[in-house]
Design an enzyme around this catalytic site. Structure first.
Site, PDB file in Angstrom:
ATOM      1  N   LYS A  48      14.428   8.758   5.977  1.00 58.35           N
ATOM      2  CA  LYS A  48      13.122   9.412   5.873  1.00 58.35           C
ATOM      3  C   LYS A  48      12.588   9.778   7.255  1.00 58.35           C
ATOM      4  CE  LYS A  48       8.497   9.523   4.401  1.00 58.35           C
ATOM      5  NZ  LYS A  48       7.362   8.943   3.737  1.00 58.35           N
ATOM      6  N   LYS A  89       2.033   9.494  12.144  1.00 58.91           N
ATOM      7  CA  LYS A  89       2.479   8.120  11.865  1.00 58.91           C
ATOM      8  C   LYS A  89       4.013   8.064  11.795  1.00 58.91           C
ATOM      9  CE  LYS A  89       3.142   4.825   8.263  1.00 58.91           C
ATOM     10  NZ  LYS A  89       3.320   4.704   6.817  1.00 58.91           N
ATOM     11  N   LEU A 133       2.826   0.456   0.524  1.00 56.18           N
ATOM     12  CA  LEU A 133       1.790   0.003   1.461  1.00 56.18           C
ATOM     13  C   LEU A 133       1.705   0.941   2.669  1.00 56.18           C
ATOM     14  CD1 LEU A 133       3.141  -3.573   1.079  1.00 56.18           C
ATOM     15  CD2 LEU A 133       0.951  -2.782   0.160  1.00 56.18           C
ATOM     16  N   PRO A 134       0.558   0.910   3.358  1.00 51.39           N
ATOM     17  CA  PRO A 134       0.357   1.950   4.378  1.00 51.39           C
ATOM     18  C   PRO A 134       1.118   1.762   5.690  1.00 51.39           C
ATOM     19  CG  PRO A 134      -1.676   0.679   4.010  1.00 51.39           C
ATOM     20  CD  PRO A 134      -0.667   0.182   3.024  1.00 51.39           C
ATOM     21  N   THR A 165       6.553   3.529   3.944  1.00 51.15           N
ATOM     22  CA  THR A 165       7.290   4.078   5.087  1.00 51.15           C
ATOM     23  C   THR A 165       6.955   3.223   6.294  1.00 51.15           C
ATOM     24  OG1 THR A 165       7.292   6.311   4.220  1.00 51.15           O
ATOM     25  CG2 THR A 165       7.577   6.075   6.585  1.00 51.15           C
TER      26      THR A 165
END
Lengths: 315, 315, 315, 315
Positions: B188, B263, B82-83, B113
């Site tokens: 990450k 982001k 998902l975004p 993420t």
């Protein structure tokens, strides 16, 4: 014709390769560098602003002189290793400077790390006397200087590069031609700016990861197999316990001092300002190493930025 | 006892490895990932907020459902892609969310993420229902998703790692266990923060060197054999003409978009703020990518920071 | 005795106050400044590197000369207004520079904005010829120069301050003695660095507030009655619509150009580097104005940083 | 109709203005604020997570309760003063939170400094119960809280502003309406971000000026009559010896703690990240106060950044 004279002199220099070499600046770096010249069989003519720095070389059979001008009178190849731009200006263009008595066709190699704009000025001044000036700053610390495996980044007329290389290979394992005068300094400054940025980046990233619950060794491993990989993460990791044989494993002793990094970042800043180049992270890195110097980290290795950043807040 | 139940469920899941797998979020990344599950023989049960995204999977024989809760009713292993954090919250804990109908012992793997703190919240909420939540964000873009060679960084209970790995290896070539829930995200975020810092650092350094008279290829070569070396300088150099096959050789098309980097840096910033970790260069990198997004670079590869910085001043 | 000679000269200068005054550098600022001297009845002897810049003064009855040295031969009070450090060095110490023919006891006032270290060098060089050098950079733009209400920040020997003030009050409404040579520059550089920081700070704060739902006028009002208040928020607000009569109300035309601010921040950076002073926000402000110059803002007022930051992200 | 009910309640609240007022959070700030309500004749119903904090109020005749829900059962106007977003969430929406037992039409005023996004969430949750939530963070420290001259920045439905103001004027001399819910927080965060930027800017500017040879008092005077002027330079100068009666004159004791400034900058950072607003200096200011907290400055006044930056480098 100047060019003709010059190439003739180069010729004569090359033919008599074990004629004396001048060496000015016998500090932490200059001392072992000059000794390596001696080891390679070069008669050395030395000068240092502190006479006691020359003594050791007298015992090794070197001629000790009274001034840079004196060195220039007796040797047509001279290497200088000085702490900063003003020192270099004084040694070359001062009242008793090299250029007062330099012989036509002499080869002048400056291994100091200074503002590339100053290197260019000195090269112009040398050219007027018929001498050739090259900048050849080094990468690698006192250990590499002793072991003779420094890296030299050399800027100057390409035809003279081989003549310079002959001497520099006595002191370094890597001699790279970078382009016209000043580009040796430029290459060094650029490398160290990127090094500082990636070291601080590695330190803050490792610190963040640890606080988010990651094991430092595991995090280093992940970074090093990913796109975050850099020399500071895979070869010189700043977090104690991640690697052996690096300053972070030894309380940040040895290595490359924070104060020296701050100096190089200052040079980068000056070059960026004069060329109107935006260096947002480079300028921030400069500020951080500047603050570290003021907080007692001046003589610690520059990877101590991890220690500087990691301290926990406490009330 | 909960732990007992859980290990039993794991057992049953493992025995029936080709039982259906749920997949929620069929965007640019989720689409090829889910297809790779299908290729490996898994029956797939899909949901996406845009029904048209599911169509292609219907043709491939997948079951299409009406909500995340529906998926949870029919599959005891679910992958979500998902975004952003709010989307993940909605899909897991919303009115028709997974947790409304999740079966005890289900394995929930979130490859989005997002903020590691949100991953932890979702894991707690899942635990209350008897399900197991793991965070497994990916490294690698759409190309790697198609080729099935993503890297997964996985956080969660270690005993469940093998069960997760079974599925993730269908989609990635590298599945790394990072520690407790949230550490996949942490790894990450950390990697991408260091990547952004060293990319901007490389861009400003190359730019400075060029303005100081260095040839860009030569400068890259010098950096790459020195301590300034990093992935951004030696594998993904941002200066056009230095390397082939990278976005800088193709007008910064393809690769990893500036808006995505912004982001991830925002997530790093939030994590650093909540853990009170100083990240001076990371926060500056965030600001720079933020400004780039506003200047028309949002969809260019993040190495376009070189282009952003290089423009000459003109009156 | 030098000191004796000097005070004698001062005396003679003061007695003959309407003896000629030299003026070198007749650009945007120098032109109206020199005209104000003429208006106050001073015979003016001018020089500019562009002969056409002198023409207008010839028509006003001024003597036009061929070089700075010529000016120094004919006037014992000289004002210089030059664009940068190298120009100032050339005009004072170049082959046809002032110091080649300066009379003992002459008063040399440099109103250029340059590196304070260069001001000190020039003062030393002047002292050797028996002349007195003062730095007196200005605050206020072309409008203030025309209106004769510039502010002068003056550095140099205190006993000479009154002699300098006599001339400077013809061109400015505010003449402040700052201390020894170089402190005029220091004061100007410091003010402009803080101005740049608070302008960028105001711009990003207003932008953040607006995005969080605040009305810009109301936000400005709140800041201005609180501890966030600064000249940039209460007198020169960068947000269009908040105030009248400022560049933000006129598409950022007029005012103080971004390129000039970038120049002053570069000087601040050089001074900070040479004194090893950490200026974390000042160096960042420098980078931001540098980037703005490269993005087409060079000639806009420096408050246009609001426009630079406000642009919305778009894909 | 909800709106109708609400305005009716407002009415009844206003008519019975000396009906009990709830107060939750009796820390350094909440304690003197609640006392000022008592002084103004309001019966007070209190709760604090530390029972001993309530004792003093029992002696003053206040009712002490067991939970926020209890307060909400007994008072239809409640003020909360809590240290952070999670505390506010717990007090409002937790198991024993206000919203469990709040009466329709109640007025809930949160004076905590928290993320404006959280204020909006709480307002929505309150609205579902028929209550009205307003955010009203304060400016001014413990001294102003005691003296009853805090500034309140109020966000929420405009029709309720007067009802809130009636109570807030007992505790503050300045009550400003900022707009919809969350804008009170926004205004406070914006002011403090600009304050932090201009304070650090003032500190580094004063430090640079001093190192360039300027007298600090003179430099402050010059800045304060020029465009560098700001509250930090003219009202709260961070350099010892420049002003009387400010923390810098008292070893940075009292005032506004560095740790509180770091907290507010963290909130600004979160708001900027979520609205994708570039705040290059605000984010750097955050990092600097974060580093100061780690270096032992947490409890010193935030103007101690001068001390942090001024330390001389030494080897």
């Amino acid at each position: 014709m100047l060019a003709g004279k010059r190439s003739f002199s180069v010729c004569s220099r090359t033919m008599a390769s074990k004629t004396p070499v001048g060496f000015i600046g016998l500090g932490n770096m200059g001392n072992p560098m000059a000794k390596n010249l001696v080891k390679h069989g070069y008669p050395v003519i030395v000068y240092d602003v502190f006479p006691e720095a020359c003594k050791e070389f007298q015992d090794l059979g070197a001629q000790v002189t009274e001034s840079p001008a004196d060195v220039a009178e007796r040797a047509d190849r001279i290497i200088t290793m000085l702490p900063s731009s003003p020192h270099a200006k004084e040694v070359y263009t001062g009242g008793n400077g090299i250029l007062k008595k330099v012989k036509k066709g002499s080869l002048l190699i400056d291994s100091s790390t200074i503002d590339p704009a100053v290197s260019k000025e000195l090269a112009k001044a040398a050219e007027k006397t018929g001498a050739v000036f090259m900048d050849a700053p080094v990468s690698g610390g006192v250990g590499a200087a002793r072991a003779g495996n420094l890296t030299f980044m050399v800027g100057g007329v390409e035809q003279e590069f081989n003549a310079a290389k002959e001497l520099l290979t006595c002191m370094g394992s890597n001699v790279v031609y970078c382009g016209e005068v000043g580009t040796g300094q430029a290459a060094k400054i650029c490398n160290n700016m990127l090094l500082a940025i990636s070291m601080i980046g590695t330190a803050e990233t490792m610190n963040l990861g640890i606080r988010l619950g990651l094991d430092p060794k595991l995090l280093a491993k992940i970074l090093n197999m990913s796109s975050g990989r850099c020399w500071s993460s895979d070869t010189y990791n700043p977090v104690p316990g991640v690697m052996e044989g690096v300053p972070s494993a030894n309380n940040y002793q040895g290595g490359f001092g924070t104060t020296l990094m701050a100096k190089d970042l200052g040079l980068a800043q000056i070059s960026a300002t004069s060329t109107k180049t935006p260096v947002p992270l480079g300028s921030q890195a400069h500020q951080i190493y500047r603050m570290m110097c003021a907080k007692g980290y001046a003589l610690k290795d520059f990877s101590a930025v991890f220690q500087f950043l990691r301290e926990e807040e406490s009330l």
